[in-house]
Design a protein around this motif. Structure first.
Motif, PDB file in Angstrom:
ATOM      1  N   VAL A  67       0.994  -1.132   0.046  1.00  0.00           N
ATOM      2  CA  VAL A  67       0.001  -0.049   0.070  1.00  0.00           C
ATOM      3  C   VAL A  67       0.842   1.277   0.165  1.00  0.00           C
ATOM      4  O   VAL A  67       1.870   1.178   0.839  1.00  0.00           O
ATOM      5  N   ARG A  91       0.395   8.150  -7.912  1.00  0.00           N
ATOM      6  CA  ARG A  91      -0.838   7.533  -8.435  1.00  0.00           C
ATOM      7  C   ARG A  91      -0.498   6.547  -9.778  1.00  0.00           C
ATOM      8  O   ARG A  91      -0.961   5.674  -9.924  1.00  0.00           O
ATOM      9  N   ALA A  94       1.028   3.371  -8.443  1.00  0.00           N
ATOM     10  CA  ALA A  94      -0.026   2.537  -7.914  1.00  0.00           C
ATOM     11  C   ALA A  94      -0.836   1.810  -8.978  1.00  0.00           C
ATOM     12  O   ALA A  94      -1.087   0.714  -9.058  1.00  0.00           O
ATOM     13  N   GLN A  95      -1.259   2.450 -10.063  1.00  0.00           N
ATOM     14  CA  GLN A  95      -1.798   1.772 -11.160  1.00  0.00           C
ATOM     15  C   GLN A  95      -1.208   0.853 -11.947  1.00  0.00           C
ATOM     16  O   GLN A  95      -1.659  -0.279 -12.492  1.00  0.00           O
ATOM     17  N   ASP A  98      -1.008  -2.104  -9.856  1.00  0.00           N
ATOM     18  CA  ASP A  98      -2.271  -2.534  -9.272  1.00  0.00           C
ATOM     19  C   ASP A  98      -2.079  -2.650  -7.666  1.00  0.00           C
ATOM     20  O   ASP A  98      -2.606  -3.523  -7.022  1.00  0.00           O
ATOM     21  N   PRO A 100      -2.916  -0.510  -3.956  1.00  0.00           N
ATOM     22  CA  PRO A 100      -3.701   0.643  -3.453  1.00  0.00           C
ATOM     23  C   PRO A 100      -2.670   1.594  -2.975  1.00  0.00           C
ATOM     24  O   PRO A 100      -1.751   1.765  -2.691  1.00  0.00           O
ATOM     25  N   PHE A 102      -3.308   5.095  -0.484  1.00  0.00           N
ATOM     26  CA  PHE A 102      -3.894   5.674   0.358  1.00  0.00           C
ATOM     27  C   PHE A 102      -3.900   7.222   0.151  1.00  0.00           C
ATOM     28  O   PHE A 102      -2.556   7.711   0.294  1.00  0.00           O
ATOM     29  N   PHE A 143      -9.279   1.696   4.997  1.00  0.00           N
ATOM     30  CA  PHE A 143      -8.519   1.370   3.726  1.00  0.00           C
ATOM     31  C   PHE A 143      -7.971   0.177   3.505  1.00  0.00           C
ATOM     32  O   PHE A 143      -8.339  -0.530   2.398  1.00  0.00           O
ATOM     33  N   ALA A 147      -9.460  -2.536   1.107  1.00  0.00           N
ATOM     34  CA  ALA A 147      -8.599  -2.856  -0.148  1.00  0.00           C
ATOM     35  C   ALA A 147      -8.416  -4.664  -0.177  1.00  0.00           C
ATOM     36  O   ALA A 147      -8.193  -5.091  -1.098  1.00  0.00           O
TER      37      ALA A 147
END
Length: 159
Positions: A67, A91, A94-95, A98, A100, A102, A143, A147
């Motif tokens: 995370v 971001r 993270a994408q 894959d 998460p 926070f 979260f 998740a």
């Protein structure tokens, strides 16, 4: 549960350690909060993104779920430094992996704008800092559970 705190270190310094950290300690979940020191030191945002990407990949190869936690919101810091490239970089990573993300920055900005916490005030004090971090801890715990798609009723059965 193990904690490794390396304050004021940039992602490029930490990323090479993460694979070994995970291999040695074997955590099921690793939470990596980063970005503030990079922004303050004006690390090139692309270098930052690459370091976070390498760190996440190393943790995943070593067998840990990950995370990411982006920087804290500070209205004072925001007047001096644009965190947007660092937030965007996290971001993207993270994408790509894959994992998460926070969004601590957005949560704290919302709290400040809604008047729940005055993060710009001159005398924030330790009591407010504790309260903010308690709230962040509760939000992060929720979260992580969401998740992981864990049914809270299943958690209660084990108690």
């Amino acid at each position: 549960m193990t904690s490794e705190i390396l304050p004021k270190r940039i992602a490029e310094d930490i990323a090479p350690r993460l694979g070994g950290f995970v291999s040695e300690r074997k955590p099921v979940l690793t939470i990596w909060q980063t970005g503030t020191a990079d922004a303050i030191r004006s690390v090139d945002p692309e270098d930052f993104r690459e370091a976070v990407d390498e760190g996440v990949a190393a943790m995943q190869r070593a067998g840990s779920e990950v995370v990411l936690v982006n920087p804290q919101y500070s209205p004072r810091l925001e007047t001096m430094i644009s965190l947007t490239p660092y937030l965007d970089g996290m971001r993207i990573v993270a994408q790509h992996h894959d994992v998460p993300l926070f969004d601590r920055f957005a949560i704290m900005r919302h709290w400040n704008e809604a008047g729940e916490f005055d993060l710009f005030g001159p005398a924030q004090g330790m009591a407010m800092a504790r309260e903010v971090h308690d709230c962040l801890g509760q939000a992060l715990a929720t979260f992580v559970i969401e998740a992981a798609r864990i049914n809270l009723a299943e958690l209660r059965v084990g108690r």
